[in-house]
Design a protein around this motif. Structure first.
Motif, PDB file in Angstrom:
ATOM      1  N   LEU A  48       0.831  -1.207   0.000  1.00 16.14           N
ATOM      2  CA  LEU A  48       0.000   0.000   0.000  1.00 16.14           C
ATOM      3  C   LEU A  48       0.865   1.257   0.000  1.00 16.14           C
ATOM      4  CD1 LEU A  48      -2.798  -1.035   2.538  1.00 16.14           C
ATOM      5  CD2 LEU A  48      -3.033  -0.747   0.056  1.00 16.14           C
ATOM      6  N   TYR A  49       1.920   1.238   0.788  1.00 15.88           N
ATOM      7  CA  TYR A  49       2.847   2.375   0.838  1.00 15.88           C
ATOM      8  C   TYR A  49       3.385   2.690  -0.549  1.00 15.88           C
ATOM      9  CZ  TYR A  49       7.457   4.588   1.558  1.00 15.88           C
ATOM     10  OH  TYR A  49       8.566   5.394   1.473  1.00 15.88           O
ATOM     11  N   ARG A  50       3.805   1.679  -1.272  1.00 10.96           N
ATOM     12  CA  ARG A  50       4.382   1.889  -2.596  1.00 10.96           C
ATOM     13  C   ARG A  50       3.352   2.476  -3.561  1.00 10.96           C
ATOM     14  NH1 ARG A  50       9.623   1.476  -2.075  1.00 10.96           N
ATOM     15  NH2 ARG A  50       9.134   3.400  -3.144  1.00 10.96           N
ATOM     16  N   TRP A  51       2.128   1.959  -3.542  1.00  9.22           N
ATOM     17  CA  TRP A  51       1.127   2.439  -4.487  1.00  9.22           C
ATOM     18  C   TRP A  51       0.581   3.815  -4.105  1.00  9.22           C
ATOM     19  CZ3 TRP A  51       0.698   1.168  -9.223  1.00  9.22           C
ATOM     20  CH2 TRP A  51       1.048  -0.120  -9.647  1.00  9.22           C
ATOM     21  N   ILE A  52       0.525   4.125  -2.818  1.00  7.87           N
ATOM     22  CA  ILE A  52       0.074   5.455  -2.394  1.00  7.87           C
ATOM     23  C   ILE A  52       1.019   6.525  -2.916  1.00  7.87           C
ATOM     24  CG2 ILE A  52      -0.134   6.983  -0.385  1.00  7.87           C
ATOM     25  CD1 ILE A  52      -1.356   4.578   1.120  1.00  7.87           C
ATOM     26  N   TRP A  53       2.326   6.293  -2.792  1.00 10.93           N
ATOM     27  CA  TRP A  53       3.277   7.294  -3.261  1.00 10.93           C
ATOM     28  C   TRP A  53       3.352   7.347  -4.775  1.00 10.93           C
ATOM     29  CZ3 TRP A  53       4.507  11.216  -0.608  1.00 10.93           C
ATOM     30  CH2 TRP A  53       4.580  11.142   0.790  1.00 10.93           C
ATOM     31  N   ALA A  54       3.133   6.214  -5.427  1.00 12.23           N
ATOM     32  CA  ALA A  54       3.061   6.238  -6.891  1.00 12.23           C
ATOM     33  C   ALA A  54       1.878   7.098  -7.334  1.00 12.23           C
ATOM     34  CB  ALA A  54       2.921   4.813  -7.435  1.00 12.23           C
ATOM     35  N   GLY A  55       0.745   6.942  -6.653  1.00 12.18           N
ATOM     36  CA  GLY A  55      -0.430   7.755  -6.969  1.00 12.18           C
ATOM     37  C   GLY A  55      -0.214   9.224  -6.649  1.00 12.18           C
ATOM     38  N   PHE A  56       0.500   9.493  -5.566  1.00 14.26           N
ATOM     39  CA  PHE A  56       0.801  10.871  -5.164  1.00 14.26           C
ATOM     40  C   PHE A  56       1.568  11.601  -6.265  1.00 14.26           C
ATOM     41  CE2 PHE A  56       3.942  13.769  -3.230  1.00 14.26           C
ATOM     42  CZ  PHE A  56       3.111  14.648  -2.550  1.00 14.26           C
ATOM     43  N   PHE A  57       2.622  10.978  -6.764  1.00 15.27           N
ATOM     44  CA  PHE A  57       3.420  11.621  -7.808  1.00 15.27           C
ATOM     45  C   PHE A  57       2.715  11.590  -9.160  1.00 15.27           C
ATOM     46  CE2 PHE A  57       6.974  11.011  -4.795  1.00 15.27           C
ATOM     47  CZ  PHE A  57       7.464  12.309  -4.808  1.00 15.27           C
ATOM     48  N   MET A 129      17.257  15.964  -4.527  1.00 15.38           N
ATOM     49  CA  MET A 129      17.865  16.833  -3.522  1.00 15.38           C
ATOM     50  C   MET A 129      18.597  18.004  -4.168  1.00 15.38           C
ATOM     51  SD  MET A 129      19.145  14.354  -0.422  1.00 15.38           S
ATOM     52  CE  MET A 129      20.292  13.404  -1.405  1.00 15.38           C
ATOM     53  N   MET A 130      19.236  17.757  -5.310  1.00 17.78           N
ATOM     54  CA  MET A 130      19.914  18.846  -6.002  1.00 17.78           C
ATOM     55  C   MET A 130      18.907  19.882  -6.493  1.00 17.78           C
ATOM     56  SD  MET A 130      22.294  18.845  -9.424  1.00 17.78           S
ATOM     57  CE  MET A 130      20.845  18.794 -10.476  1.00 17.78           C
ATOM     58  N   ILE A 131      17.792  19.424  -7.058  1.00 18.55           N
ATOM     59  CA  ILE A 131      16.753  20.341  -7.536  1.00 18.55           C
ATOM     60  C   ILE A 131      16.223  21.191  -6.383  1.00 18.55           C
ATOM     61  CG2 ILE A 131      14.368  20.422  -8.387  1.00 18.55           C
ATOM     62  CD1 ILE A 131      15.087  18.025 -10.186  1.00 18.55           C
ATOM     63  N   THR A 132      15.969  20.556  -5.256  1.00 21.52           N
ATOM     64  CA  THR A 132      15.444  21.281  -4.099  1.00 21.52           C
ATOM     65  C   THR A 132      16.412  22.360  -3.636  1.00 21.52           C
ATOM     66  OG1 THR A 132      14.129  19.389  -3.343  1.00 21.52           O
ATOM     67  CG2 THR A 132      14.718  21.046  -1.690  1.00 21.52           C
ATOM     68  N   LEU A 133      17.677  22.009  -3.492  1.00 15.39           N
ATOM     69  CA  LEU A 133      18.657  22.977  -3.002  1.00 15.39           C
ATOM     70  C   LEU A 133      18.861  24.119  -3.992  1.00 15.39           C
ATOM     71  CD1 LEU A 133      20.687  23.817  -0.862  1.00 15.39           C
ATOM     72  CD2 LEU A 133      22.402  22.403  -2.018  1.00 15.39           C
ATOM     73  N   ASN A 152       5.067  24.091  -6.921  1.00 15.98           N
ATOM     74  CA  ASN A 152       6.446  24.378  -6.542  1.00 15.98           C
ATOM     75  C   ASN A 152       6.827  23.662  -5.253  1.00 15.98           C
ATOM     76  OD1 ASN A 152       7.967  26.292  -8.341  1.00 15.98           O
ATOM     77  ND2 ASN A 152       6.070  27.431  -8.141  1.00 15.98           N
ATOM     78  N   LEU A 153       5.907  23.644  -4.294  1.00 18.94           N
ATOM     79  CA  LEU A 153       6.172  22.889  -3.072  1.00 18.94           C
ATOM     80  C   LEU A 153       6.251  21.395  -3.374  1.00 18.94           C
ATOM     81  CD1 LEU A 153       3.802  24.753  -0.583  1.00 18.94           C
ATOM     82  CD2 LEU A 153       6.295  24.889  -0.683  1.00 18.94           C
ATOM     83  N   TRP A 154       5.368  20.944  -4.240  1.00 16.40           N
ATOM     84  CA  TRP A 154       5.308  19.531  -4.603  1.00 16.40           C
ATOM     85  C   TRP A 154       6.608  19.090  -5.281  1.00 16.40           C
ATOM     86  CZ3 TRP A 154      -0.188  17.868  -6.533  1.00 16.40           C
ATOM     87  CH2 TRP A 154      -0.389  16.512  -6.275  1.00 16.40           C
ATOM     88  N   ALA A 155       7.074  19.914  -6.237  1.00 13.40           N
ATOM     89  CA  ALA A 155       8.212  19.525  -7.063  1.00 13.40           C
ATOM     90  C   ALA A 155       9.558  19.956  -6.504  1.00 13.40           C
ATOM     91  CB  ALA A 155       8.043  20.109  -8.471  1.00 13.40           C
ATOM     92  N   HIS A 156       9.558  20.921  -5.555  1.00 14.35           N
ATOM     93  CA  HIS A 156      10.828  21.431  -5.040  1.00 14.35           C
ATOM     94  C   HIS A 156      11.037  21.161  -3.556  1.00 14.35           C
ATOM     95  CE1 HIS A 156      10.129  24.294  -8.557  1.00 14.35           C
ATOM     96  NE2 HIS A 156      11.221  23.629  -8.885  1.00 14.35           N
ATOM     97  N   ALA A 157      10.073  20.546  -2.907  1.00 17.63           N
ATOM     98  CA  ALA A 157      10.223  20.232  -1.484  1.00 17.63           C
ATOM     99  C   ALA A 157       9.761  18.810  -1.187  1.00 17.63           C
ATOM    100  CB  ALA A 157       9.445  21.234  -0.633  1.00 17.63           C
ATOM    101  N   PHE A 158       8.500  18.513  -1.564  1.00 13.53           N
ATOM    102  CA  PHE A 158       7.966  17.186  -1.280  1.00 13.53           C
ATOM    103  C   PHE A 158       8.753  16.100  -2.005  1.00 13.53           C
ATOM    104  CE2 PHE A 158       3.528  19.289  -0.763  1.00 13.53           C
ATOM    105  CZ  PHE A 158       3.931  19.814   0.454  1.00 13.53           C
ATOM    106  N   ASN A 159       9.315  16.432  -3.171  1.00 13.46           N
ATOM    107  CA  ASN A 159      10.085  15.431  -3.917  1.00 13.46           C
ATOM    108  C   ASN A 159      11.249  14.903  -3.080  1.00 13.46           C
ATOM    109  OD1 ASN A 159      11.397  17.950  -4.051  1.00 13.46           O
ATOM    110  ND2 ASN A 159      12.369  17.476  -6.001  1.00 13.46           N
ATOM    111  N   SER A 160      12.024  15.823  -2.519  1.00 14.33           N
ATOM    112  CA  SER A 160      13.177  15.409  -1.715  1.00 14.33           C
ATOM    113  C   SER A 160      12.750  14.760  -0.405  1.00 14.33           C
ATOM    114  CB  SER A 160      14.071  16.618  -1.416  1.00 14.33           C
ATOM    115  OG  SER A 160      14.686  17.083  -2.587  1.00 14.33           O
ATOM    116  N   ILE A 161      11.721  15.331   0.219  1.00 14.63           N
ATOM    117  CA  ILE A 161      11.257  14.780   1.497  1.00 14.63           C
ATOM    118  C   ILE A 161      10.852  13.318   1.330  1.00 14.63           C
ATOM    119  CG2 ILE A 161       9.430  14.887   3.239  1.00 14.63           C
ATOM    120  CD1 ILE A 161       9.453  17.953   2.838  1.00 14.63           C
ATOM    121  N   PHE A 162      10.050  13.046   0.296  1.00  9.95           N
ATOM    122  CA  PHE A 162       9.614  11.666   0.106  1.00  9.95           C
ATOM    123  C   PHE A 162      10.779  10.750  -0.227  1.00  9.95           C
ATOM    124  CE2 PHE A 162       8.828   8.278  -2.930  1.00  9.95           C
ATOM    125  CZ  PHE A 162       8.151   7.407  -2.092  1.00  9.95           C
ATOM    126  N   MET A 163      11.651  11.178  -1.136  1.00  9.54           N
ATOM    127  CA  MET A 163      12.732  10.293  -1.556  1.00  9.54           C
ATOM    128  C   MET A 163      13.696  10.008  -0.411  1.00  9.54           C
ATOM    129  SD  MET A 163      11.745   9.518  -4.528  1.00  9.54           S
ATOM    130  CE  MET A 163      13.077   8.346  -4.770  1.00  9.54           C
TER     131      MET A 163
END
Length: 275
Positions: A48-57, A129-133, A152-163
């Motif tokens: 479920l964890y894997r599919w939830i994050w796949a759906g999120f992105f 992480m490079m994109i975020t910084l 912008n939050l999704w692509a420049h903050a949440f991306n690194s947080i999730f990964m």
């Protein structure tokens, strides 16, 4: 087998700098399909964890494409490349976990599909992480109005947080010598930006650059940006390796298990948990 009195969390850093560590072969395919923290081969929560994050992105990528396609210019930005990588890796991981859940014997040691997943995951974490910084340190100060924008939050903050969170959830190892893959991705984008400039391409506002810090009309600035990103990628490759070591250290302390080295690639060693 090494001396078990040695702290497995502090394996010599120099051991990572071996030619064998470039290898993408691993003798236990299950580590790419399970969580570090699950018990047994199958765990519905992990699936479920894997599919939830796949759906999120997936929602983020599709929503951004619909709202910001801009005659195809969506595809010229590194942010969107990186966000698409997050979607790709999460979906790939979900498919791998699903196959393993229903048929644990499906993947053989050295599976090409798992090699692709391994290098893709590592590359995506580093690039995210490079994109975020770079965004928050170099681009955001000149466009503060974009900070509150959801994408912008999704692509420049949440991306690194999730990964980063995912680095602590997966079970497979990290090798510094896999740095070649995020390096290749970054260099590919740098070459793309130069070709795009030479071909007369513009951004969605008509500027002759994709990012002002990557303006090839000012080659000194552009080359400096590329060099700076190379340095950042190097640092983040080491940082991701640190996440892996920290994860295994926490797991060992929490589980009360020791680690013994066994062959995990054709020419190198990894670790396995034993009671």
């Amino acid at each position: 087998m090494r001396d078990t009195s040695e702290d497995s969390c502090c394996l010599p850093f120099k051991q990572e700098f071996q030619r064998s560590k470039f290898s993408l072969h691993h003798d236990d395919p299950g580590v790419f399909c399970r969580s570090q923290w699950q018990r047994g081969d199958r765990n519905i929560l992990w699936l479920l964890y894997r599919w939830i994050w796949a759906g999120f992105f997936a929602g983020g990528v599709i929503g951004s494409l619909v709202s910001s396609f801009n005659d195809g210019k969506w595809f010229i930005y590194l942010t969107d490349w990186g966000f698409t990588l997050c979607f790709y890796v999460c979906t790939y991981g979900a498919v791998v976990a699903t196959i393993y859940f229903f048929k644990p014997s499906y993947f053989a040691p050295g599976s090409v599909a798992l090699k692709i997943y391994w290098l893709s995951h590592y590359t995506t974490v580093v690039i995210a992480m490079m994109i975020t910084l770079v965004f928050w340190a170099a681009l955001y100060p000149s466009m503060p109005e974009m900070g509150a924008d959801l994408y912008n939050l999704w692509a420049h903050a949440f991306n690194s947080i999730f990964m980063i969170v995912d680095c602590f959830m997966v079970a497979f190892p990290t090798h510094i010598m896999h740095f070649v893959y995020p390096f290749a991705a970054g260099i590919t984008y740098g070459i793309f930006s130069l070709i795009y400039f030479w071909s007369g391409g513009v951004d969605f506002m008509g500027n002759r650059y994709i990012y002002f810090i990557l303006d090839w009309e000012r080659p000194g600035l552009a080359i400096g940006t590329v060099f700076g990103c190379v340095v950042l990628v190097s640092c983040f490759c080491i940082l991701v390796f640190g996440f892996y070591r920290l994860r295994t250290c926490i797991y060992n302390r929490c589980s009360g298990q020791k680690q013994l080295e066994i062959p995990s690639t054709r020419a190198s060693t990894e670790t396995v948990q034993v009671a």
